[in-house]
Write a protein that holds these residues in place. Structure first.
Motif, PDB file in Angstrom:
ATOM      1  N   UNK A   1      -1.043  10.138  14.787  1.00 22.96           N
ATOM      2  CA  UNK A   1      -2.041   9.340  15.508  1.00 22.96           C
ATOM      3  C   UNK A   1      -2.600   8.243  14.613  1.00 22.96           C
ATOM      4  N   UNK A   2      -2.894   8.575  13.381  1.00 20.19           N
ATOM      5  CA  UNK A   2      -3.450   7.585  12.444  1.00 20.19           C
ATOM      6  C   UNK A   2      -2.445   6.479  12.137  1.00 20.19           C
ATOM      7  N   UNK A   3      -1.187   6.839  12.003  1.00 22.98           N
ATOM      8  CA  UNK A   3      -0.147   5.850  11.673  1.00 22.98           C
ATOM      9  C   UNK A   3       0.076   4.867  12.814  1.00 22.98           C
ATOM     10  N   UNK A   4      -0.134   5.293  14.054  1.00 23.04           N
ATOM     11  CA  UNK A   4       0.092   4.425  15.198  1.00 23.04           C
ATOM     12  C   UNK A   4      -1.163   3.809  15.782  1.00 23.04           C
ATOM     13  N   UNK A   5      -2.252   3.875  15.070  1.00 31.16           N
ATOM     14  CA  UNK A   5      -3.553   3.439  15.578  1.00 31.16           C
ATOM     15  C   UNK A   5      -3.609   1.954  15.925  1.00 31.16           C
ATOM     16  N   UNK A   6      -2.959   1.105  15.151  1.00 25.44           N
ATOM     17  CA  UNK A   6      -3.062  -0.347  15.362  1.00 25.44           C
ATOM     18  C   UNK A   6      -1.798  -0.878  16.029  1.00 25.44           C
ATOM     19  N   UNK A   7      -1.992  -1.630  17.091  1.00 28.43           N
ATOM     20  CA  UNK A   7      -0.840  -2.127  17.840  1.00 28.43           C
ATOM     21  C   UNK A   7      -0.321  -3.463  17.322  1.00 28.43           C
ATOM     22  N   UNK A   8      -1.101  -4.175  16.530  1.00 26.90           N
ATOM     23  CA  UNK A   8      -0.672  -5.469  15.995  1.00 26.90           C
ATOM     24  C   UNK A   8      -0.798  -5.462  14.479  1.00 26.90           C
ATOM     25  N   UNK A   9       0.076  -6.219  13.832  1.00 27.26           N
ATOM     26  CA  UNK A   9       0.043  -6.359  12.375  1.00 27.26           C
ATOM     27  C   UNK A   9      -0.061  -7.838  12.039  1.00 27.26           C
ATOM     28  N   UNK A  10      -0.487  -8.149  10.842  1.00 30.54           N
ATOM     29  CA  UNK A  10      -0.755  -9.538  10.486  1.00 30.54           C
ATOM     30  C   UNK A  10       0.157 -10.109   9.414  1.00 30.54           C
ATOM     31  N   UNK A  11       1.038  -9.307   8.889  1.00 30.17           N
ATOM     32  CA  UNK A  11       1.983  -9.809   7.896  1.00 30.17           C
ATOM     33  C   UNK A  11       3.261  -9.001   7.960  1.00 30.17           C
ATOM     34  N   UNK A  12       4.318  -9.539   7.392  1.00 32.38           N
ATOM     35  CA  UNK A  12       5.597  -8.842   7.353  1.00 32.38           C
ATOM     36  C   UNK A  12       5.536  -7.739   6.298  1.00 32.38           C
ATOM     37  N   UNK A  13       6.348  -6.711   6.509  1.00 31.84           N
ATOM     38  CA  UNK A  13       6.406  -5.593   5.559  1.00 31.84           C
ATOM     39  C   UNK A  13       7.818  -5.026   5.585  1.00 31.84           C
ATOM     40  N   UNK A  14       7.998  -3.852   5.026  1.00 26.55           N
ATOM     41  CA  UNK A  14       9.324  -3.230   4.971  1.00 26.55           C
ATOM     42  C   UNK A  14       9.799  -2.794   6.354  1.00 26.55           C
ATOM     43  N   UNK A  15       8.876  -2.622   7.295  1.00 24.89           N
ATOM     44  CA  UNK A  15       9.293  -2.284   8.652  1.00 24.89           C
ATOM     45  C   UNK A  15       9.692  -3.568   9.384  1.00 24.89           C
ATOM     46  N   UNK A  16      10.180  -3.429  10.586  1.00 25.72           N
ATOM     47  CA  UNK A  16      10.681  -4.591  11.326  1.00 25.72           C
ATOM     48  C   UNK A  16       9.661  -5.149  12.322  1.00 25.72           C
ATOM     49  N   UNK A  17       8.409  -4.718  12.230  1.00 27.93           N
ATOM     50  CA  UNK A  17       7.400  -5.186  13.191  1.00 27.93           C
ATOM     51  C   UNK A  17       7.100  -6.660  12.995  1.00 27.93           C
ATOM     52  N   UNK A  18       7.017  -7.366  14.100  1.00 23.25           N
ATOM     53  CA  UNK A  18       6.685  -8.786  14.061  1.00 23.25           C
ATOM     54  C   UNK A  18       5.184  -8.959  13.890  1.00 23.25           C
ATOM     55  N   UNK A  19       4.774  -9.870  12.999  1.00 22.99           N
ATOM     56  CA  UNK A  19       3.339 -10.143  12.839  1.00 22.99           C
ATOM     57  C   UNK A  19       2.755 -10.773  14.104  1.00 22.99           C
ATOM     58  N   UNK A  20       1.449 -10.708  14.245  1.00 21.04           N
ATOM     59  CA  UNK A  20       0.762 -11.226  15.432  1.00 21.04           C
ATOM     60  C   UNK A  20       1.085 -12.693  15.688  1.00 21.04           C
ATOM     61  N   UNK A  21       1.189 -13.507  14.648  1.00 21.12           N
ATOM     62  CA  UNK A  21       1.463 -14.927  14.874  1.00 21.12           C
ATOM     63  C   UNK A  21       2.837 -15.140  15.507  1.00 21.12           C
ATOM     64  N   UNK A  22       3.797 -14.289  15.204  1.00 22.51           N
ATOM     65  CA  UNK A  22       5.125 -14.380  15.826  1.00 22.51           C
ATOM     66  C   UNK A  22       5.042 -13.918  17.277  1.00 22.51           C
TER      67      UNK A  22
END
Length: 110
Positions: free
Chosen positions: A84-105
């Motif tokens: 639950x804690x790991x999935x708490x935030x639906x948006x991210x603000x910078x690139x990281x080792x995962x493939x999630x797109x930052x909010x600006x993208x």
């Protein structure tokens, strides 16, 4: 690995390794974050990276983004609490080792 160990010492030695545990002796020691990111991005490690020791649930999302898959916290909290804690935030603000797109993208695709 203990925080003082260098991730680079594992280069060329990860074939057949399924798990690397990174130790957090104190929650304010951030070196395992860097080690996880290097394992994923520089060394191409695809096995489990486990956070062990004095880890904080508030940092779970950041830990997953750096490459951690599993947690063995010193406080004995459950896997469900950490998920639950790991999935708490639906948006991210910078690139990281995962493939999630930052909010600006994400905004560019609107």
């Amino acid at each position: 690995l203990e925080p003082e160990d260098k991730v680079e010492t594992l280069e060329g030695r990860l074939s057949g390794v399924d798990l690397v545990a990174l130790a957090f002796p104190k929650f304010r020691d951030g070196r395992p974050f860097t080690a996880a990111r290097l394992l994923r991005t520089r060394l191409g490690f695809s096995g489990e990276i486990r956070a062990v020791g004095d880890v904080l649930r508030d940092q779970a999302g950041f830990m997953v983004r750096c490459g951690f898959d599993a947690f063995v916290p010193a406080d004995g909290s459950t896997a469900a609490i950490w998920a639950e804690a790991a999935g708490r935030h639906s948006h991210v603000y910078q690139r990281a080792a995962d493939a999630r797109a930052p909010a600006f993208v994400e905004r560019q695709g609107e």
